[in-house]
Design a protein around this motif. Sequence first.
Motif, short mmCIF file in Angstrom:
data_model
loop_
_atom_site.label_atom_id
_atom_site.label_comp_id
_atom_site.label_asym_id
_atom_site.label_seq_id
_atom_site.Cartn_x
_atom_site.Cartn_y
_atom_site.Cartn_z
N GLU A 231 16.69 16.97 -11.27
CA GLU A 231 16.00 17.51 -12.44
C GLU A 231 14.73 16.75 -12.80
OE1 GLU A 231 19.14 17.59 -15.32
OE2 GLU A 231 19.85 19.54 -14.61
N VAL A 232 13.93 16.44 -11.78
CA VAL A 232 12.66 15.76 -12.04
C VAL A 232 11.51 16.74 -11.87
CG1 VAL A 232 13.47 13.49 -11.33
CG2 VAL A 232 12.45 15.01 -9.63
N ASP A 233 10.40 16.47 -12.56
CA ASP A 233 9.22 17.30 -12.31
C ASP A 233 8.09 16.48 -11.69
OD1 ASP A 233 8.45 15.80 -14.41
OD2 ASP A 233 8.10 17.45 -15.81
N GLU A 234 8.45 15.25 -11.23
CA GLU A 234 7.46 14.47 -10.49
C GLU A 234 8.17 13.52 -9.54
OE1 GLU A 234 5.28 11.92 -13.14
OE2 GLU A 234 7.05 10.76 -13.65
N VAL A 235 7.47 13.17 -8.46
CA VAL A 235 7.98 12.19 -7.51
C VAL A 235 6.83 11.25 -7.15
CG1 VAL A 235 9.67 13.79 -6.50
CG2 VAL A 235 7.39 13.60 -5.49
N VAL A 236 7.17 10.00 -6.78
CA VAL A 236 6.12 9.11 -6.28
C VAL A 236 6.23 9.04 -4.76
CG1 VAL A 236 5.73 7.68 -8.30
CG2 VAL A 236 7.61 7.10 -6.74
N LYS A 237 5.08 8.96 -4.12
CA LYS A 237 5.07 9.01 -2.66
C LYS A 237 4.31 7.86 -2.05
CE LYS A 237 4.69 12.42 -0.04
NZ LYS A 237 3.41 12.61 0.59
N VAL A 238 4.83 7.40 -0.92
CA VAL A 238 4.07 6.45 -0.13
C VAL A 238 3.48 7.22 1.04
CG1 VAL A 238 6.20 5.74 1.02
CG2 VAL A 238 4.18 4.31 1.22
N LYS A 239 2.26 6.88 1.37
CA LYS A 239 1.52 7.57 2.44
C LYS A 239 2.39 7.76 3.67
CE LYS A 239 -2.16 5.83 5.41
NZ LYS A 239 -2.42 6.84 6.39
N SER A 240 2.45 8.99 4.12
CA SER A 240 3.25 9.28 5.29
C SER A 240 2.63 10.46 6.01
CB SER A 240 4.68 9.61 4.85
OG SER A 240 5.15 10.78 5.46
N MET A 241 2.42 10.31 7.31
CA MET A 241 1.78 11.38 8.05
C MET A 241 2.72 12.56 8.21
SD MET A 241 -0.76 9.40 10.45
CE MET A 241 -1.51 10.97 10.57
#
Lengths: 214, 488
Positions: free
Chosen positions: B118-128
């Motif tokens: 139930e999230v409306d955001e995620v954090v991402k680390v650079k990934s091809m």
Amino acid sequence: MSAREEILRRVRDATTDVTTSAGATPREPLTGSGAVGADGLTQFVETVEDYRADVVRVGPDGVAVAITAALRERGCGSVVVPEGLEPTWVDAVAEVAEVRRESQTRTHADLDATDGVVTAAALGIAVTGTIVLDHRADQGRRALTLVPDTHVCVVRADQVVQDVPDAVARLRPDAGDARPLTWISGPSATSDIELQRVEGVHGPRNLVVLLVEG
Amino acid sequence: MSTQARGGPVQQTSSTFIGMPAFPEAAREALDNTQQRKNLRHATHTIRDKRAAVVDELPEWEALRVAGADAKDEALTHLADYLEQLEESLVAQGATVHWARDAVEANRIALEIARAKEVDEVVKVKSMATQEIELNEALEEAGVHAWETDLAELIVQLGHDRPSHILVPAIHRNRNEIREIFLREMAKVGRPAPDDLTQDPARLAEAARLHLREKFLRARVGISGANFAIADTGTLVVVESEGNGRMCLTLPETLISVVGIEKVLPTWDDLAPMMQLLPRSSTGERMNPYTTMWTGAHDGDGPQDVHVILLDNGRSHVLADTVGREALRCIRCSACLNVCPVYERTGGHAYGSVYPGPIGAVLNPQLRGTSSAVDQSLPYASSLCGACFDACPVRINIPELLVELRGRVTEEGHAAESAAMKAAAWVLSDPKRLAGAQRASSLVGRVVGDRTIRSLPGLGAWTSARDVPTPPTESFRQWWARERGDDR
Ligand code: SF4
């Protein structure tokens, strides 16, 4: 067919030409030369400094004083300590800063409001200037050495190995009790803006390595 | 050679990249951009000089390259076995393993996990891998914001742009542009940039630190790729510089890692050559500032809900090509980009993919097939000077693969062109047929609206060379059936 079955089938179909059995490709053996001598320690100091981390060489009796000095120089008013940190080091922290126990800083916001952290290490690598944490009780969970801006890390001379293969050999995760690992080579850095090196985008901006000899 | 003949579906990714102009056209645009060319030249030469220096430090470099290539070949030639072993190790350590045949499936799995939280955001680390499947776009469409947290990716994302280099994705932007992007965009999505922001790189990095930290601290779901996935221990490895990776990998409760099936390493010991080859080849450092290794979930430390999505998306198709499979050894270090005279002048965008440069010229047509104009043109985006092979830490013989691909493109190209010519000639030769074709209304017509199509799948180079009218509303086959009955 499930995605799993289908992918595995595709992959098997794609490699029907292969006649060798798995594990048959010979690979370079690990060097595994163990701990280093005086030259190796000097090299470790140089390579760590090359990353613009600060290195202080101390004897066993000098660690507490060096911790106090490092924290004072970087203006750390609050410092988190892992549960298993050597008690005399915790006392040293208490001389200059408010001590926060790992168990008392449960939220990320608690850590974000903390200036520094003091930990031990799992090993150091001379050729690359790397320290590795395996997050045992004297190093704390991973967030401890990530969120505060100053990290003082104590490495014993007998923990320093020559090169990456030695480190890999020592760090193999135990089946059933695999530890997370953090390899640190200098403070957080980026070269994303016109390739100019800038320290401290996200991780700690200050890294102080205390090398304990003798 | 057709896709079917080589057994296996090719990559499924949206047409965003594939719809880009073919290499010669995109390259011509890039060549007009002097700023980009200057930046790129500076970047590639700086990194390549650093790389040469640290490679020279290691007398055993050639042996390491062989060891690295051997480790990857061992994994690739017995990939099914190692994938099963990896899955078993991961599950034993408390991770949940998912398998994704293509981009759509991988994105759906990631979205379901995010939805369950139930999230409306995620954090991402650079990934091809996540760029390749356009995960951000898929999440965004479903109302989940994906925040890129690497400084360069942040610049790219805030600039509504695309990365142009594997390693330094914002190398096409100078400091003044970055300052303007921060001042204009940061406030729209979170903590604003300070009003007195200068173009000093240290100040720009500080603004990014503050802006992103707010997001890290509250994030409940993190998304990453992995540089290596070790079959015998179930350990995933992420190599990075800034610490944003560590933030994404350790602060959220839930971690989703999208891992291409070619990322597998057979054993823990295979890390030894890789951890020497990758940083030295990539940033020209003896070691990158941070590497995180995690093995499933770790009690009381980091995410407790750990998911791994094993992604095919065309890789098994490349694997089936006994000559071309060595391209899957690629560890995405970008050394080949930095030594490539063609890349240096054109930049990454001209390759129409997340995989630019010499390896992109090989990998994209392999992953996607050579039906599109951009993929047909890529094998020619090389001077075959051989510098990329010398630089490659896992000894991928890129020039040889390019020559091989040129051969295939030529065969296919001729066949496709003559088929297209025949179909077109048949329609055009009779005004009544043409009128019928233009009058009808179909799904294709509705999807593309009135725009002129510059490239049609399957017709490739021929249609991309000249504009063709928007196709009729019913499919060619339906129209044929209606007009001609079933007298085929
Ligand atoms: S092909 Fe080789 S040099 Fe190029 S990115 Fe991949 S591993 Fe690096």
